[in-house]
Design a protein around this motif. Sequence first.
Motif, mmCIF file in Angstrom:
data_model
loop_
_atom_site.group_PDB
_atom_site.id
_atom_site.type_symbol
_atom_site.label_atom_id
_atom_site.label_comp_id
_atom_site.label_asym_id
_atom_site.label_seq_id
_atom_site.Cartn_x
_atom_site.Cartn_y
_atom_site.Cartn_z
ATOM 1 N N ARG A 18 9.023 -24.800 9.378
ATOM 2 C CA ARG A 18 9.212 -25.677 10.525
ATOM 3 C C ARG A 18 10.482 -25.300 11.285
ATOM 4 N NH1 ARG A 18 4.681 -28.944 11.465
ATOM 5 N NH2 ARG A 18 3.981 -29.919 9.516
ATOM 6 N N VAL A 19 10.380 -25.321 12.601
ATOM 7 C CA VAL A 19 11.550 -25.220 13.472
ATOM 8 C C VAL A 19 11.626 -26.538 14.229
ATOM 9 C CG1 VAL A 19 12.617 -24.017 15.412
ATOM 10 C CG2 VAL A 19 11.340 -22.719 13.688
ATOM 11 N N VAL A 20 12.718 -27.276 14.031
ATOM 12 C CA VAL A 20 12.834 -28.638 14.548
ATOM 13 C C VAL A 20 13.964 -28.724 15.565
ATOM 14 C CG1 VAL A 20 13.060 -31.076 13.927
ATOM 15 C CG2 VAL A 20 12.136 -29.441 12.253
ATOM 16 N N ASP A 21 13.643 -29.148 16.766
ATOM 17 C CA ASP A 21 14.654 -29.398 17.781
ATOM 18 C C ASP A 21 15.277 -30.773 17.576
ATOM 19 O OD1 ASP A 21 12.461 -27.667 19.748
ATOM 20 O OD2 ASP A 21 14.571 -27.105 19.796
ATOM 21 N N GLU A 22 16.581 -30.868 17.852
ATOM 22 C CA GLU A 22 17.309 -32.134 17.826
ATOM 23 C C GLU A 22 17.115 -32.863 16.495
ATOM 24 O OE1 GLU A 22 19.347 -32.401 20.159
ATOM 25 O OE2 GLU A 22 18.507 -30.906 21.479
ATOM 26 N N PHE A 23 17.553 -32.223 15.437
ATOM 27 C CA PHE A 23 17.393 -32.706 14.068
ATOM 28 C C PHE A 23 18.508 -33.711 13.744
ATOM 29 C CE2 PHE A 23 18.052 -32.263 9.446
ATOM 30 C CZ PHE A 23 16.744 -32.352 8.961
ATOM 31 N N GLY A 24 18.143 -34.984 13.610
ATOM 32 C CA GLY A 24 19.133 -36.020 13.373
ATOM 33 C C GLY A 24 19.753 -35.924 11.995
ATOM 34 N N LEU A 25 21.076 -36.015 11.929
ATOM 35 C CA LEU A 25 21.803 -35.952 10.669
ATOM 36 C C LEU A 25 22.220 -37.354 10.230
ATOM 37 C CD1 LEU A 25 23.971 -32.787 11.378
ATOM 38 C CD2 LEU A 25 21.840 -32.948 10.068
ATOM 39 N N ARG A 56 21.471 -36.985 23.489
ATOM 40 C CA ARG A 56 20.157 -36.379 23.594
ATOM 41 C C ARG A 56 19.227 -36.980 22.564
ATOM 42 N NH1 ARG A 56 22.754 -31.141 20.728
ATOM 43 N NH2 ARG A 56 24.492 -32.360 20.111
ATOM 44 N N PRO A 57 17.912 -36.928 22.779
ATOM 45 C CA PRO A 57 16.981 -37.490 21.818
ATOM 46 C C PRO A 57 16.945 -36.671 20.550
ATOM 47 C CG PRO A 57 15.812 -36.323 23.558
ATOM 48 C CD PRO A 57 17.269 -36.352 23.958
ATOM 49 N N ALA A 58 16.520 -37.285 19.473
ATOM 50 C CA ALA A 58 16.484 -36.588 18.199
ATOM 51 C C ALA A 58 15.136 -36.745 17.544
ATOM 52 C CB ALA A 58 17.563 -37.161 17.262
ATOM 53 N N ARG A 73 23.764 -34.297 15.678
ATOM 54 C CA ARG A 73 22.411 -33.770 15.600
ATOM 55 C C ARG A 73 22.498 -32.260 15.606
ATOM 56 N NH1 ARG A 73 21.629 -37.485 20.166
ATOM 57 N NH2 ARG A 73 20.817 -39.460 19.368
ATOM 58 N N ALA A 74 21.659 -31.617 14.808
ATOM 59 C CA ALA A 74 21.569 -30.161 14.872
ATOM 60 C C ALA A 74 20.672 -29.805 16.053
ATOM 61 C CB ALA A 74 20.990 -29.611 13.580
ATOM 62 N N ASP A 75 21.136 -28.905 16.902
ATOM 63 C CA ASP A 75 20.304 -28.508 18.040
ATOM 64 C C ASP A 75 18.959 -27.973 17.571
ATOM 65 O OD1 ASP A 75 21.963 -29.101 20.320
ATOM 66 O OD2 ASP A 75 23.271 -27.483 19.645
ATOM 67 N N VAL A 76 18.993 -27.133 16.543
ATOM 68 C CA VAL A 76 17.762 -26.587 15.951
ATOM 69 C C VAL A 76 17.951 -26.528 14.441
ATOM 70 C CG1 VAL A 76 16.204 -24.589 15.784
ATOM 71 C CG2 VAL A 76 17.210 -25.206 17.994
ATOM 72 N N ALA A 77 16.938 -26.939 13.702
ATOM 73 C CA ALA A 77 16.938 -26.789 12.251
ATOM 74 C C ALA A 77 15.758 -25.918 11.857
ATOM 75 C CB ALA A 77 16.844 -28.140 11.557
ATOM 76 N N LEU A 78 15.997 -25.013 10.924
ATOM 77 C CA LEU A 78 14.946 -24.169 10.370
ATOM 78 C C LEU A 78 14.686 -24.640 8.944
ATOM 79 C CD1 LEU A 78 13.045 -21.696 10.299
ATOM 80 C CD2 LEU A 78 15.044 -20.301 9.676
ATOM 81 N N VAL A 79 13.446 -25.036 8.685
ATOM 82 C CA VAL A 79 13.049 -25.506 7.361
ATOM 83 C C VAL A 79 12.105 -24.482 6.776
ATOM 84 C CG1 VAL A 79 12.125 -27.451 6.034
ATOM 85 C CG2 VAL A 79 13.179 -27.861 8.278
#
Length: 206
Positions: A27-34, A201-203, A40-46
């Motif tokens: 998964r590549v996730v935009d606006e990943f809430g921490l 920004r939205p998450a 928020r991470a701009d992009v997360a790679l899972v």
Amino acid sequence: MSAIAHDHQLRALLKVHLRARVGADDRVVDEFGLPYGAARADVALVNGHLEGFEIKAGRDTLKRLPAQVEAYNQVFEFSWVVTTPGHLSGVREVVPKGWGLLVAKTDERGGELVQVRRAQRNAKRNAEHLARLLWREEAQAQLEALGLSKGLKSKPKIALFAALAEAMTADALSTYVRTCLKSRANWRFDAAPRVCDDSSRPAASA
């Protein structure tokens, strides 16, 4: 290609850069809430790891970067800054040496990201922060699997997260979190990214 002034330009280069690393079930996730709403991470790679990418384009400032570094370090096994040549020296002054650096290189034919420094594994993740990436039902399912759910089913989520953090190592929790993230069929993996600066920004919902 024009100068990389905006988030969406660097984000597009990052998605191309990551394409070779993304498998069918990753998964590549935009606006990943921490956790705790700290960042928020701009992009997360899972994938086989949990990796975070913070984007600092030309019009961004670095004033929030120290707090973002602290938040990323709680949950991500590998962390990166994706930036422009103009921000590189400033980024180096803020982020730990274990963070990876990707810098945009552009010419008349287009652009690409160049790896300036490879990210190193973060061994100091926080188990409770990792637990807070889970949904309630995911946390409850793991507690049941561990035989620890008795007396917790009616408790608030914070109690479930605390119990998981006490029962599991950060490595074990990270593995479970990745499994859950990949299996969320109705999660928003297409959260709208920010357009230009460090404004709110939205998450992706956690």
